[in-house]
Scaffold this motif. Sequence first.
Motif, PDB file in Angstrom:
ATOM      1  N   TYR A  20       0.821  -1.207   0.000  1.00  0.00           N
ATOM      2  CA  TYR A  20       0.000   0.000   0.000  1.00  0.00           C
ATOM      3  C   TYR A  20       0.861   1.266   0.000  1.00  0.00           C
ATOM      4  N   LEU A  21       2.014   1.185   0.628  1.00  0.00           N
ATOM      5  CA  LEU A  21       2.919   2.335   0.641  1.00  0.00           C
ATOM      6  C   LEU A  21       3.444   2.624  -0.767  1.00  0.00           C
ATOM      7  N   GLY A  22       3.642   1.571  -1.559  1.00  0.00           N
ATOM      8  CA  GLY A  22       4.022   1.765  -2.954  1.00  0.00           C
ATOM      9  C   GLY A  22       2.907   2.437  -3.733  1.00  0.00           C
ATOM     10  N   ALA A  23       1.669   2.039  -3.453  1.00  0.00           N
ATOM     11  CA  ALA A  23       0.519   2.646  -4.126  1.00  0.00           C
ATOM     12  C   ALA A  23       0.347   4.100  -3.713  1.00  0.00           C
ATOM     13  N   ALA A  24       0.749   4.448  -2.498  1.00  0.00           N
ATOM     14  CA  ALA A  24       0.646   5.835  -2.029  1.00  0.00           C
ATOM     15  C   ALA A  24       1.464   6.765  -2.904  1.00  0.00           C
ATOM     16  N   ASN A  25       2.631   6.315  -3.344  1.00  0.00           N
ATOM     17  CA  ASN A  25       3.471   7.136  -4.204  1.00  0.00           C
ATOM     18  C   ASN A  25       2.805   7.358  -5.565  1.00  0.00           C
ATOM     19  N   LEU A  26       2.174   6.323  -6.104  1.00  0.00           N
ATOM     20  CA  LEU A  26       1.481   6.452  -7.389  1.00  0.00           C
ATOM     21  C   LEU A  26       0.304   7.413  -7.283  1.00  0.00           C
ATOM     22  N   ALA A  27      -0.439   7.338  -6.164  1.00  0.00           N
ATOM     23  CA  ALA A  27      -1.562   8.254  -5.960  1.00  0.00           C
ATOM     24  C   ALA A  27      -1.057   9.689  -5.847  1.00  0.00           C
ATOM     25  N   GLY A  28       0.042   9.879  -5.133  1.00  0.00           N
ATOM     26  CA  GLY A  28       0.621  11.208  -5.009  1.00  0.00           C
ATOM     27  C   GLY A  28       1.113  11.731  -6.335  1.00  0.00           C
ATOM     28  N   TYR A  29       1.666  10.845  -7.161  1.00  0.00           N
ATOM     29  CA  TYR A  29       2.153  11.237  -8.485  1.00  0.00           C
ATOM     30  C   TYR A  29       1.017  11.797  -9.338  1.00  0.00           C
ATOM     31  N   LEU A  30      -0.124  11.136  -9.286  1.00  0.00           N
ATOM     32  CA  LEU A  30      -1.283  11.601 -10.034  1.00  0.00           C
ATOM     33  C   LEU A  30      -1.733  12.975  -9.530  1.00  0.00           C
ATOM     34  N   ALA A  31      -1.750  13.152  -8.211  1.00  0.00           N
ATOM     35  CA  ALA A  31      -2.137  14.447  -7.636  1.00  0.00           C
ATOM     36  C   ALA A  31      -1.151  15.541  -8.041  1.00  0.00           C
ATOM     37  N   GLY A  32       0.137  15.224  -8.008  1.00  0.00           N
ATOM     38  CA  GLY A  32       1.145  16.203  -8.399  1.00  0.00           C
ATOM     39  C   GLY A  32       1.027  16.590  -9.863  1.00  0.00           C
ATOM     40  N   ALA A  33       0.737  15.600 -10.717  1.00  0.00           N
ATOM     41  CA  ALA A  33       0.569  15.883 -12.144  1.00  0.00           C
ATOM     42  C   ALA A  33      -0.662  16.748 -12.388  1.00  0.00           C
ATOM     43  N   LEU A  34      -1.717  16.552 -11.588  1.00  0.00           N
ATOM     44  CA  LEU A  34      -2.954  17.311 -11.762  1.00  0.00           C
ATOM     45  C   LEU A  34      -2.820  18.756 -11.293  1.00  0.00           C
ATOM     46  N   PHE A  35      -2.106  18.961 -10.178  1.00  0.00           N
ATOM     47  CA  PHE A  35      -2.108  20.277  -9.540  1.00  0.00           C
ATOM     48  C   PHE A  35      -0.770  20.998  -9.585  1.00  0.00           C
ATOM     49  N   GLY A  36       0.244  20.402 -10.237  1.00  0.00           N
ATOM     50  CA  GLY A  36       1.562  21.029 -10.301  1.00  0.00           C
ATOM     51  C   GLY A  36       1.529  22.402 -10.953  1.00  0.00           C
ATOM     52  N   ARG A  37       0.833  22.521 -12.082  1.00  0.00           N
ATOM     53  CA  ARG A  37       0.766  23.801 -12.792  1.00  0.00           C
ATOM     54  C   ARG A  37       0.008  24.844 -11.987  1.00  0.00           C
ATOM     55  N   SER A  38      -1.041  24.437 -11.290  1.00  0.00           N
ATOM     56  CA  SER A  38      -1.798  25.379 -10.462  1.00  0.00           C
ATOM     57  C   SER A  38      -0.924  25.932  -9.352  1.00  0.00           C
ATOM     58  N   LEU A  39      -0.131  25.059  -8.745  1.00  0.00           N
ATOM     59  CA  LEU A  39       0.775  25.496  -7.692  1.00  0.00           C
ATOM     60  C   LEU A  39       1.805  26.477  -8.236  1.00  0.00           C
ATOM     61  N   ALA A  40       2.342  26.181  -9.411  1.00  0.00           N
ATOM     62  CA  ALA A  40       3.340  27.068 -10.017  1.00  0.00           C
ATOM     63  C   ALA A  40       2.740  28.424 -10.371  1.00  0.00           C
ATOM     64  N   SER A  41       1.470  28.444 -10.778  1.00  0.00           N
ATOM     65  CA  SER A  41       0.837  29.712 -11.142  1.00  0.00           C
ATOM     66  C   SER A  41       0.591  30.599  -9.933  1.00  0.00           C
ATOM     67  N   LYS A  42       0.488  29.991  -8.738  1.00  0.00           N
ATOM     68  CA  LYS A  42       0.251  30.768  -7.520  1.00  0.00           C
ATOM     69  C   LYS A  42       1.562  31.323  -6.947  1.00  0.00           C
ATOM     70  N   THR A  43       2.690  30.705  -7.298  1.00  0.00           N
ATOM     71  CA  THR A  43       3.991  31.185  -6.815  1.00  0.00           C
ATOM     72  C   THR A  43       4.837  31.551  -8.036  1.00  0.00           C
ATOM     73  N   SER A  44       5.697  30.633  -8.441  1.00  0.00           N
ATOM     74  CA  SER A  44       6.436  30.739  -9.702  1.00  0.00           C
ATOM     75  C   SER A  44       6.926  29.348 -10.032  1.00  0.00           C
ATOM     76  N   THR A  45       7.205  29.113 -11.298  1.00  0.00           N
ATOM     77  CA  THR A  45       7.666  27.790 -11.710  1.00  0.00           C
ATOM     78  C   THR A  45       8.992  27.451 -11.043  1.00  0.00           C
ATOM     79  N   ARG A  46       9.897  28.417 -10.992  1.00  0.00           N
ATOM     80  CA  ARG A  46      11.213  28.175 -10.395  1.00  0.00           C
ATOM     81  C   ARG A  46      11.091  27.812  -8.919  1.00  0.00           C
ATOM     82  N   PHE A  47      10.257  28.569  -8.189  1.00  0.00           N
ATOM     83  CA  PHE A  47      10.039  28.285  -6.769  1.00  0.00           C
ATOM     84  C   PHE A  47       9.445  26.899  -6.578  1.00  0.00           C
ATOM     85  N   THR A  48       8.456  26.553  -7.405  1.00  0.00           N
ATOM     86  CA  THR A  48       7.787  25.257  -7.272  1.00  0.00           C
ATOM     87  C   THR A  48       8.751  24.104  -7.551  1.00  0.00           C
ATOM     88  N   LEU A  49       9.584  24.242  -8.579  1.00  0.00           N
ATOM     89  CA  LEU A  49      10.553  23.191  -8.898  1.00  0.00           C
ATOM     90  C   LEU A  49      11.520  22.984  -7.742  1.00  0.00           C
TER      91      LEU A  49
END
Length: 406
Positions: free
Chosen positions: A60-89
Amino acid sequence: MNTVKPTTAGTALQTASPWRGTVAGFSASLVGIGLARFAYTPLLPALVGAHWFDASRAAYLGAANLAGYLAGALFGRSLASKTSTRFTLRAMMLLASIAFFACAWPVSFAWFFAWRFLSGVAGGALMVLAAPTVLAHVPPSRRGLAGGLIFMGVGVGIAASGTLVPMLLQQGLEQTWLGLGLISLALTLLAWWGWPTADAPVATPSHHRHAAPSGTLKALYVEYALNAAGWVPHMIFLVDFVARGLGQGLQTGAQYWVLFGIGATVGPLLAGLLADRIGFGRALRVSFIIEAICVAVPAFGLGSVWLMISSVIVGAFVTGTVPLVLGRVHEILAHHPARQTSAWQTATVGFALFQAVAAYGLSFLFSYSGGNYSLLFLIGTSAMLLAFVIDVVAVVQRSTPEHLLK
């Protein structure tokens, strides 16, 4: 004067930082995907053996990383738009590094689950943001090579999962997590000043209106998702197929995984060089055919030499197809640069979803069929061939005059 300054700044950024940015992108893919995801594979039995968690919870801990990966892919750009791409990276690489340190102490299952999930979030966000940010500052003629170098980090992580992690485990499980954290932190510092300070250089204005080829883009999304399914038999069942299916034992199976990792290390670079020569679209179609042949090899029992070739080549395309698809997105949306990052996000999310569905679906089918390995590899082959057909149809439709299609 107002029109000269941004152009000069953009040119300076393009010529001064592309290769520093490429190193930063390589470091990000190594930390966020290569280590945060693939280093867990050899750690899983160690977690169970050290009685940190039982087998089911460790899975299940392995699956947790996959679930987090999907969340990061979905919301990564939104997070970068609220701060900056460089800061987010920078923040995401730090988060992945901190997650390794946090996992050195098995406080509780919830603690571990949360940190594995957060490491997945970091990996998903880095996948969506890092390469497009860097490649926007790389000359088009060198984007294949630069993209290949960036995604080489994933392959290096796969190779490290079979070499570095077992060496660290000799010092103990806690020391292994700390060692991975130190490596990730060092790579984070290496990348720190390499990220472009602007999201993209100033583009030359176009005097012509170009409609975005949405049909071709949607076809690419489907092709990338089908690739995710086509790789699953090798990514999940290759070692088990050799060890139990062929009766050659776990040690021999692990040797094929090392070959897979070697292919994954060099695949992005070779794919990128090919794309620079013949274009991303053609390189992608060539890759679909080669992948289909190599995914089918285990189903026909052609012997160890062919199985070794299959392991290396499929491993190469597991990482090599990523820069090809990203480059193809840039080709399709060449006149719509503002849409490139969001399109890559959509492709990444579709990939993650389809890979998870295929992994669970093929695992169920494997159990239901009484352990029929050949069926799995043939399904993977069919997915690759379907991706090729879809791409060819999309290209033909795009090049055919509209009045002939009515």
